[in-house]
Design a protein around this motif. Structure first.
Motif, short mmCIF file in Angstrom:
data_model
loop_
_atom_site.label_atom_id
_atom_site.label_comp_id
_atom_site.label_asym_id
_atom_site.label_seq_id
_atom_site.Cartn_x
_atom_site.Cartn_y
_atom_site.Cartn_z
N ILE A 1 0.84 -1.19 0.00
CA ILE A 1 0.00 0.00 0.00
C ILE A 1 0.88 1.24 0.00
O ILE A 1 1.83 1.34 0.77
CB ILE A 1 -0.91 0.04 1.24
N ILE A 2 0.56 2.18 -0.87
CA ILE A 2 1.18 3.50 -0.86
C ILE A 2 0.05 4.53 -0.87
O ILE A 2 -0.94 4.39 -1.59
CB ILE A 2 2.09 3.72 -2.08
N ARG A 3 0.20 5.56 -0.04
CA ARG A 3 -0.80 6.62 0.02
C ARG A 3 -0.18 7.97 -0.34
O ARG A 3 0.97 8.22 -0.03
CB ARG A 3 -1.43 6.68 1.40
N CYS A 4 -0.99 8.80 -0.98
CA CYS A 4 -0.59 10.15 -1.35
C CYS A 4 -1.65 11.11 -0.82
O CYS A 4 -2.79 10.71 -0.57
CB CYS A 4 -0.50 10.31 -2.87
N VAL A 5 -1.29 12.38 -0.63
CA VAL A 5 -2.28 13.38 -0.26
C VAL A 5 -2.29 14.48 -1.33
O VAL A 5 -1.25 14.99 -1.71
CB VAL A 5 -2.01 13.97 1.15
N VAL A 6 -3.48 14.79 -1.82
CA VAL A 6 -3.63 15.72 -2.93
C VAL A 6 -4.80 16.65 -2.65
O VAL A 6 -5.60 16.43 -1.74
CB VAL A 6 -3.89 14.96 -4.25
N THR A 7 -4.91 17.72 -3.45
CA THR A 7 -6.05 18.62 -3.32
C THR A 7 -7.30 17.97 -3.92
O THR A 7 -7.22 16.98 -4.66
CB THR A 7 -5.80 19.94 -4.04
N LYS A 8 -8.45 18.54 -3.61
CA LYS A 8 -9.71 18.00 -4.14
C LYS A 8 -9.72 18.08 -5.67
O LYS A 8 -10.22 17.18 -6.35
CB LYS A 8 -10.90 18.77 -3.55
N GLN A 9 -9.18 19.17 -6.22
CA GLN A 9 -9.13 19.31 -7.67
C GLN A 9 -8.25 18.23 -8.29
O GLN A 9 -8.56 17.67 -9.35
CB GLN A 9 -8.61 20.70 -8.05
N THR B 1 -9.47 16.78 4.42
CA THR B 1 -8.81 17.15 5.67
C THR B 1 -7.73 18.20 5.40
O THR B 1 -6.80 17.93 4.64
CB THR B 1 -8.16 15.92 6.34
N SER B 2 -7.89 19.37 6.00
CA SER B 2 -6.93 20.47 5.76
C SER B 2 -6.71 20.69 4.27
O SER B 2 -5.59 20.93 3.82
CB SER B 2 -5.60 20.18 6.46
N GLY B 3 -7.79 20.59 3.50
CA GLY B 3 -7.71 20.84 2.07
C GLY B 3 -7.16 19.68 1.26
O GLY B 3 -6.93 19.84 0.06
N GLY C 1 -4.58 26.25 -6.70
CA GLY C 1 -4.53 25.12 -5.78
C GLY C 1 -3.21 24.39 -5.84
O GLY C 1 -2.68 23.96 -4.80
N TYR C 2 -2.65 24.27 -7.03
CA TYR C 2 -1.35 23.60 -7.17
C TYR C 2 -0.26 24.41 -6.49
O TYR C 2 0.60 23.87 -5.79
CB TYR C 2 -1.02 23.41 -8.65
N THR C 3 -0.27 25.72 -6.73
CA THR C 3 0.76 26.58 -6.15
C THR C 3 0.76 26.49 -4.63
O THR C 3 1.83 26.40 -4.01
CB THR C 3 0.54 28.04 -6.60
N GLU C 4 -0.42 26.49 -4.03
CA GLU C 4 -0.52 26.37 -2.58
C GLU C 4 -0.03 25.00 -2.12
O GLU C 4 0.77 24.87 -1.20
CB GLU C 4 -1.98 26.59 -2.16
#
Length: 248
Positions: free
Chosen positions: A89-97, A128-130, A162-165
């Motif tokens: 299992i590998i997990r990533c965190v990304v924006t909603k977009q 969570t936190s965007g 969103g990407y820049t942030e």
């Protein structure tokens, strides 16, 4: 897992950074993704190939951890082991977009990832936190391809607000607030031999051994680019539900 990544005195981390031309940033010992007990690993680099090179080093470490991990009881999810033999299992965190881009129209992008890499894709519907959590499950030899495809959809968001942030976030504080990189941390010029004092985490990481096992960037000026973040271990303590694209 972090101890493996760092190596003795940080030597292995140095080697990977020199080899790939990327910068690796690991959140502090007690700085976890909100609502979990998992730290965040960030990869900053100029090219997708460099960032995937870092993952080529990381995936064998995750595989070794998965082999040593005991299957949890009940419905609890393992940190490294997939539900089937030989899976990780590998997990990533990304924006909603970004998660929407990974899914694609009518789920076409996620379906393509699954069909071409033989890896399962699941996205947690909670924000969570965007950020949303993306989970990839598959055999180690297939995870690099799955991550490359996910990262391609993420990089399509380059230049958006969103990407820049997102690209400047290196972790989360104990209150769950995003912690941003300094301008010096976003620079990769130190890789050519001049670390100077730009990387405040450097000495602290070299001196300690973590108590627990455990995004790419065009150089300034301009917004940073970073890979999808593969956390050092499972980034979520609960299973994805509606976001499980294989059941869609």
């Amino acid at each position: 897992l972090i101890a493996r990544m760092l190596g003795k005195g940080g030597n292995r981390k140095d080697q990977i950074q020199d080899e790939t031309g990327c910068k690796i940033i690991i959140s502090g010992r007690d700085d976890y993704f909100p609502g979990t007990r998992f730290r965040v690993l960030v990869i900053l680099g100029e090219t997708p190939d460099g960032m995937l090179g870092v993952l080529d080093h990381l995936i064998p470490d995750i595989t070794d951890c998965a082999k040593k991990e005991q299957q949890p009881s009940g419905n609890a999810e393992a940190n490294f082991r997939g539900p089937e033999a030989g899976q990780c299992i590998i997990r990533c965190v990304v924006t909603k977009q970004m998660s929407s881009a990974i899914i694609g129209p009518k789920g076409n992008n996620a379906r393509a990832i699954r069909e071409e890499s033989s890896c399962k894709v699941a996205i947690d519907t909670n924000v969570t936190s965007g950020h949303q959590q993306v989970k990839l499950i598959g055999e180690p030899r297939n995870l690099t391809l799955a991550l490359a495809m996910v990262n391609r959809h993420i990089q399509d968001q380059f230049g958006t607000p969103g990407y820049t942030e997102w690209s400047t976030i290196k972790g989360f504080d104990r209150a769950g607030n995003p912690v941003h990189c300094s301008p010096g941390e976003l620079s990769t010029s130190w890789i050519k031999g001049d670390r100077g004092d730009q990387w405040s985490e450097w000495e602290e990481e070299r001196e300690r051994t973590p108590r627990r096992p455990p995004m790419p960037a065009a150089p300034p000026p301009g917004p940073a680019r970073r890979a999808a973040i593969p956390p050092p271990e499972s980034l979520t303590s609960h299973k994805a539900q509606k976001g499980d694209l294989d059941s869609a």
